[in-house]
Design a protein around this motif. Sequence first.
Motif, PDB file in Angstrom:
ATOM      1  N   LYS A 155      10.786   1.792 -15.604  1.00  0.00           N
ATOM      2  CA  LYS A 155      10.564   2.216 -14.236  1.00  0.00           C
ATOM      3  C   LYS A 155       9.069   2.220 -13.930  1.00  0.00           C
ATOM      4  O   LYS A 155       8.250   2.639 -14.752  1.00  0.00           O
ATOM      5  CB  LYS A 155      11.129   3.618 -14.022  1.00  0.00           C
ATOM      6  CG  LYS A 155      12.647   3.680 -14.056  1.00  0.00           C
ATOM      7  CD  LYS A 155      13.250   3.096 -12.798  1.00  0.00           C
ATOM      8  CE  LYS A 155      14.762   3.301 -12.777  1.00  0.00           C
ATOM      9  NZ  LYS A 155      15.359   2.750 -11.552  1.00  0.00           N
ATOM     10  N   THR A 206       5.843   3.235 -11.103  1.00  0.00           N
ATOM     11  CA  THR A 206       5.465   4.350 -10.245  1.00  0.00           C
ATOM     12  C   THR A 206       5.440   3.887  -8.802  1.00  0.00           C
ATOM     13  O   THR A 206       5.608   2.710  -8.508  1.00  0.00           O
ATOM     14  CB  THR A 206       4.079   4.878 -10.648  1.00  0.00           C
ATOM     15  OG1 THR A 206       3.123   3.838 -10.414  1.00  0.00           O
ATOM     16  CG2 THR A 206       4.045   5.262 -12.124  1.00  0.00           C
ATOM     17  N   PRO A 262       4.803  -0.419  -9.052  1.00  0.00           N
ATOM     18  CA  PRO A 262       6.183  -0.726  -9.432  1.00  0.00           C
ATOM     19  C   PRO A 262       6.242  -1.992 -10.282  1.00  0.00           C
ATOM     20  O   PRO A 262       5.329  -2.813 -10.288  1.00  0.00           O
ATOM     21  CB  PRO A 262       6.860  -0.943  -8.073  1.00  0.00           C
ATOM     22  CG  PRO A 262       5.746  -1.414  -7.185  1.00  0.00           C
ATOM     23  CD  PRO A 262       4.526  -0.699  -7.637  1.00  0.00           C
ATOM     24  N   THR A 263       7.327  -2.138 -11.015  1.00  0.00           N
ATOM     25  CA  THR A 263       7.551  -3.339 -11.802  1.00  0.00           C
ATOM     26  C   THR A 263       8.500  -4.261 -11.053  1.00  0.00           C
ATOM     27  O   THR A 263       9.059  -3.900 -10.016  1.00  0.00           O
ATOM     28  CB  THR A 263       8.144  -2.978 -13.168  1.00  0.00           C
ATOM     29  OG1 THR A 263       9.462  -2.422 -12.974  1.00  0.00           O
ATOM     30  CG2 THR A 263       7.269  -1.962 -13.889  1.00  0.00           C
ATOM     31  N   GLU A 292      12.051  -3.177  -9.890  1.00  0.00           N
ATOM     32  CA  GLU A 292      12.294  -2.418  -8.674  1.00  0.00           C
ATOM     33  C   GLU A 292      12.844  -3.303  -7.552  1.00  0.00           C
ATOM     34  O   GLU A 292      13.505  -2.805  -6.637  1.00  0.00           O
ATOM     35  CB  GLU A 292      10.990  -1.761  -8.211  1.00  0.00           C
ATOM     36  CG  GLU A 292      10.361  -0.823  -9.228  1.00  0.00           C
ATOM     37  CD  GLU A 292      11.269   0.365  -9.502  1.00  0.00           C
ATOM     38  OE1 GLU A 292      11.852   0.903  -8.552  1.00  0.00           O
ATOM     39  OE2 GLU A 292      11.395   0.742 -10.682  1.00  0.00           O
ATOM     40  N   SER A 293      12.551  -4.615  -7.607  1.00  0.00           N
ATOM     41  CA  SER A 293      13.005  -5.502  -6.529  1.00  0.00           C
ATOM     42  C   SER A 293      14.411  -6.022  -6.754  1.00  0.00           C
ATOM     43  O   SER A 293      14.975  -6.664  -5.870  1.00  0.00           O
ATOM     44  CB  SER A 293      12.046  -6.692  -6.401  1.00  0.00           C
ATOM     45  OG  SER A 293      12.046  -7.466  -7.593  1.00  0.00           O
ATOM     46  N   SER A 304      18.112  -5.689  -6.671  1.00  0.00           N
ATOM     47  CA  SER A 304      18.928  -4.767  -5.875  1.00  0.00           C
ATOM     48  C   SER A 304      20.381  -4.730  -6.305  1.00  0.00           C
ATOM     49  O   SER A 304      21.234  -4.304  -5.554  1.00  0.00           O
ATOM     50  CB  SER A 304      18.845  -5.172  -4.397  1.00  0.00           C
ATOM     51  OG  SER A 304      19.273  -6.525  -4.238  1.00  0.00           O
ATOM     52  N   LYS A 319      20.602  -2.646 -13.818  1.00  0.00           N
ATOM     53  CA  LYS A 319      19.941  -3.782 -13.181  1.00  0.00           C
ATOM     54  C   LYS A 319      19.371  -4.777 -14.181  1.00  0.00           C
ATOM     55  O   LYS A 319      19.374  -5.975 -13.934  1.00  0.00           O
ATOM     56  CB  LYS A 319      18.810  -3.293 -12.280  1.00  0.00           C
ATOM     57  CG  LYS A 319      19.279  -2.406 -11.129  1.00  0.00           C
ATOM     58  CD  LYS A 319      18.094  -1.934 -10.299  1.00  0.00           C
ATOM     59  CE  LYS A 319      18.562  -1.044  -9.153  1.00  0.00           C
ATOM     60  NZ  LYS A 319      17.425  -0.569  -8.341  1.00  0.00           N
TER      61      LYS A 319
END
Length: 836
Positions: free
Chosen positions: A498, A500, A504-505, A508-509, A511, A516
């Motif tokens: 994860k 911040t 972000p890594t 995070e994208s 969906s 994930k």
Amino acid sequence: MAARRRRSTRPDAALIVDLGFVLALVAVGAFAAWPIYETWYLLITVGGAVVIAASVVLLGRLRRWSWLTIAGCTAAAYLVFGVPLAIPSAFASRADFLGAYRDLLAATVGDWKKLVTVAAPVGHFQTLLVPLLITMLVCTTAAFSIVFGRVRGYGALVPIMLVPTAFAIVFGTTANGQGLTIGAFHVAALLHTIVGVMAVGIAGGFLVWRGQHARTVALRQAAAASGIRRPGGAAAGNVRRIAGAVAVALVGLAVAVPLSSTALEPSQRHVLRSTVDPTAQLSQYTSPLTTYRAAFSSDGSDPYNSAVLSYSGDAKQLGRLRIATMSFYNGQQYTVLPNDSDRSSAFEHLPQLTSSHHSAGLSELDVTIGPAFRDALGSGVWLPTVSGLKAIGFEGSDVNALTDGFYYNTSLQAGAELGALSSGDRYTLLAQPQAASANPAALTPPQGAVPVTDNVPDSLTQWVQAQGLGSDGQALSELIERLRARGYLSHSLVNPGKGTATAPTWLESVSAPGPKFKQSLAGESMDRIGDLFSDLLRQQQEKGDSAPAAELVAGVGDDEQFAVASALIAQSLGFPARVVLGFTIAGGGADADAIPACDGGVCRGKNLTAWVEVQGADGQWVPFDTTPQSKLPLADHTVTSSVPKVPTQVQQHAATVQPPPEANPSGGNHQNNEHTPKSPLGPGVWLPVLRIGGTIALVLLVLVAPLIALVIVKAARRRERRAAESAAASIASGWDELVDTAVDLGLPSPGVRTRVEAAAVYAAASRAADSATLRTLAHGADEAVFGAFDPTPDEAERFWAQLDEQRDKLAAAFPRWRRLLALVSLRSFRTGGGER
């Protein structure tokens, strides 16, 4: 007395015409060189060369300098003023200006070849104006020396001043330019035709006027000496002759120009630029696609969230920023260059941005290198550019180093910077906005294109056949869409965790609901792409062709694998395809399901993407986004297995290790045969030696051929004089041969001196010559010409025997180097030698 004084102050018409001819052909040469440079700095270079030449020659005439002193002063002026006249980039900084004098010396020798290795127009790129400066300076210096020296050989002005035009033709572009059609006649290369007509017309008109002027002056002098006045009507006769010559020239041009232009096809124009291969081979650099995942790393410098570059300008009109174009697949990776690089993969210099490039219809984009540029793009040698690039202009203190290191391939539309790029470096791109892409469904393969079967995995072929869509553009578009829809996006082998809110890594994208992260192997080899299609094919066979889309998601990877897979699909259908690495711009037509486009004037690591370009029958390259989807998770895969009723007994076998074959640099498996005799000096050794030796011998022969030809001409002239029709003519010609020998050795021409007076001058200049014998030879020549009785052939033979002896004695008084120069001297031809 007053009338004579008034005539002496009257301007010399010949001098004015000679100067006008020189300046006119200077203008024609500059006009012809414009397509090579297309920069107004060319006028400064040409004008400076003319001013330097005229100043040095005039000063030399006032000081009565020799031609050697004039040449030395011209060379000194070139070294002093060459930098401001031909290297405008030297004004970037004081260090650049001082270093430009070193570059001037190197450019004097090396830029002649470099001029044809840079894509035209070259502008004022680096030191490429130096060859033009040298050509103009040398030609105008020689021409002004003839004009102001009042040398009678005005005909030499024509070949000298045609050299600048020849320079522009030889070093010019291969393009013929626009044509012109007038009735039934067609002029294929209008610009080149205009240059040729102007140069030849001015030269021909100059020779006609000069010849007529010389005839008029001779008649005027004869009338003044004899007191016999010429009959009237001479002016009218001159006008008629000039008008007739002009009419004949116009008729000849009207017939010759259209016929020759029609006969010469555009493809038949060959210049030095046609044969020189201006490549900068970049095969030692890693393929940028292999380091694609480095941009999605959040460790260390965090290129994923850091700025790779920033931009401003007409970004939306240009659409995409291209970093590298990879057209060659070797089964392991897609590369920018093939293993056997040819001219199609040649990277060449592109001219620096000049004012001449700023024209209507071009878009401008300013780019600044960001701090994460090298971390995201590996070696950092591949420079982001745009499609339709026309020129590039670097900024900053290291502008010359960056300009020198930039190479571009027009067919690939990709650039490379061999200089050391660092954060903060800026450059401006000027490009032609690209037209809207054609409908992918309407694509048809180019004529003659065949499906590619090499380096294509079998599972890919089977998957394409299982879709049953055909092989046209509609099928290609659908296959790529199915590939993306049945794939799942993953940029790494390990879970990035994860991020911040501020960092972000890439995870995070993604969906997809539920878990994930799915691990994904890097690489684009046949095995990696084959495994991808094997997973897709197995899932389709298990779930059926009519299964919902969510149950067919089985391939894991990112743009590295899916762009290569899409390119191989296109090639298997007969479409030429290539992979492009770069950025898409927000508002430039990017696919919403692909990698996010750059926004706010900044491109970060997370915006780096790869797409495929497919070529249609019209030659245009159509882009296809290839990023796999991330909304649907991977479908469950059920593995069915059963326990065999009859267990299989496994037997242990000892493996026999075979020694590896001897390594072969060519990549084959051929092993050495110890029984095969080897020739230490085979054809492979001698051929390069013979080729190099033959080339050197040919160059030396070309350089020495004019000198040998001159010696042969002089020998033929001597033989013709000796074998004259009559003994009197032979003796008179023999005296001419003696005079020519003296003139070639540097002694003065007889001029108005009698033969006896000339004999006394030559005897005084050479202590080895016999003055009494020279006087005897002079009296003998006078007697043969003016005597009452014709000499006999025996007397002519004795005359020539004494003559040869005196010629040798006359030359013996001079050092050996003067005698060698006399063999190839042109003075006896220029001054008329013994012609009286």
